[in-house]
Design a protein around this motif. Structure first.
Motif, PDB file in Angstrom:
ATOM      1  N   PRO A  46      44.089 -37.913  -9.549  1.00 44.84           N
ATOM      2  CA  PRO A  46      43.355 -38.160 -10.801  1.00 44.84           C
ATOM      3  C   PRO A  46      42.208 -37.165 -11.021  1.00 44.84           C
ATOM      4  O   PRO A  46      41.973 -36.722 -12.134  1.00 44.84           O
ATOM      5  N   GLN A  47      41.497 -36.780  -9.952  1.00 44.54           N
ATOM      6  CA  GLN A  47      40.413 -35.788 -10.074  1.00 44.54           C
ATOM      7  C   GLN A  47      40.989 -34.415 -10.415  1.00 44.54           C
ATOM      8  O   GLN A  47      40.450 -33.701 -11.252  1.00 44.54           O
ATOM      9  N   PHE A  48      42.065 -34.036  -9.744  1.00 42.29           N
ATOM     10  CA  PHE A  48      42.730 -32.761 -10.017  1.00 42.29           C
ATOM     11  C   PHE A  48      43.168 -32.710 -11.480  1.00 42.29           C
ATOM     12  O   PHE A  48      42.907 -31.750 -12.190  1.00 42.29           O
ATOM     13  N   GLN A  49      43.813 -33.765 -11.938  1.00 39.49           N
ATOM     14  CA  GLN A  49      44.305 -33.857 -13.312  1.00 39.49           C
ATOM     15  C   GLN A  49      43.151 -33.777 -14.314  1.00 39.49           C
ATOM     16  O   GLN A  49      43.258 -33.097 -15.337  1.00 39.49           O
ATOM     17  N   ALA A  50      42.035 -34.420 -14.038  1.00 31.35           N
ATOM     18  CA  ALA A  50      40.882 -34.410 -14.937  1.00 31.35           C
ATOM     19  C   ALA A  50      40.325 -32.997 -15.116  1.00 31.35           C
ATOM     20  O   ALA A  50      39.768 -32.674 -16.159  1.00 31.35           O
TER      21      ALA A  50
END
Length: 105
Positions: free
Chosen positions: A11-15
């Motif tokens: 989720p952090q990577f995607q954000a």
């Protein structure tokens, strides 16, 4: 890429890409060599990123990859893997930013 640093949770990577509209990649000619049961490659690369606001950023660099000889691997099989890489901003176009080559793998 940071050696010995675990990747961020997805989720952090995607954000980190929430403002990215598109990414285009151009590859140069990969150079390879074998050593002690493994094959290594250096892969020249240029990457163009376009943001939602229209801003375009181009990066240039190289990635190094490794594949242990599949015939001598045990279980589990270890596929082609990224050893490390370098990218820096480029003021040139995407096509002009692909390096002619990289340092030996």
């Amino acid at each position: 890429y940071v050696p010995d640093s675990p990747p961020k949770p997805f989720p952090q990577f995607q954000a980190g890409y929430e403002n990215t509209v598109s990414v285009t990649v151009r590859f140069g000619k990969a150079e390879g060599e074998g050593a002690a049961g493994s094959a290594y490659w250096s892969q020249p690369v240029a990457i163009k990123s376009q943001a939602k606001d229209g801003a375009v950023t181009v990066y240039t660099g190289c990635y190094r990859l490794k594949l242990a000889n599949p015939a001598i691997q045990g279980v589990p099989f270890v596929p082609l893997s990224l050893i490390d890489g370098t990218l820096q901003k480029s003021e040139k176009t995407l096509e002009e930013s692909v390096p002619e080559g990289c340092e030996a793998p």
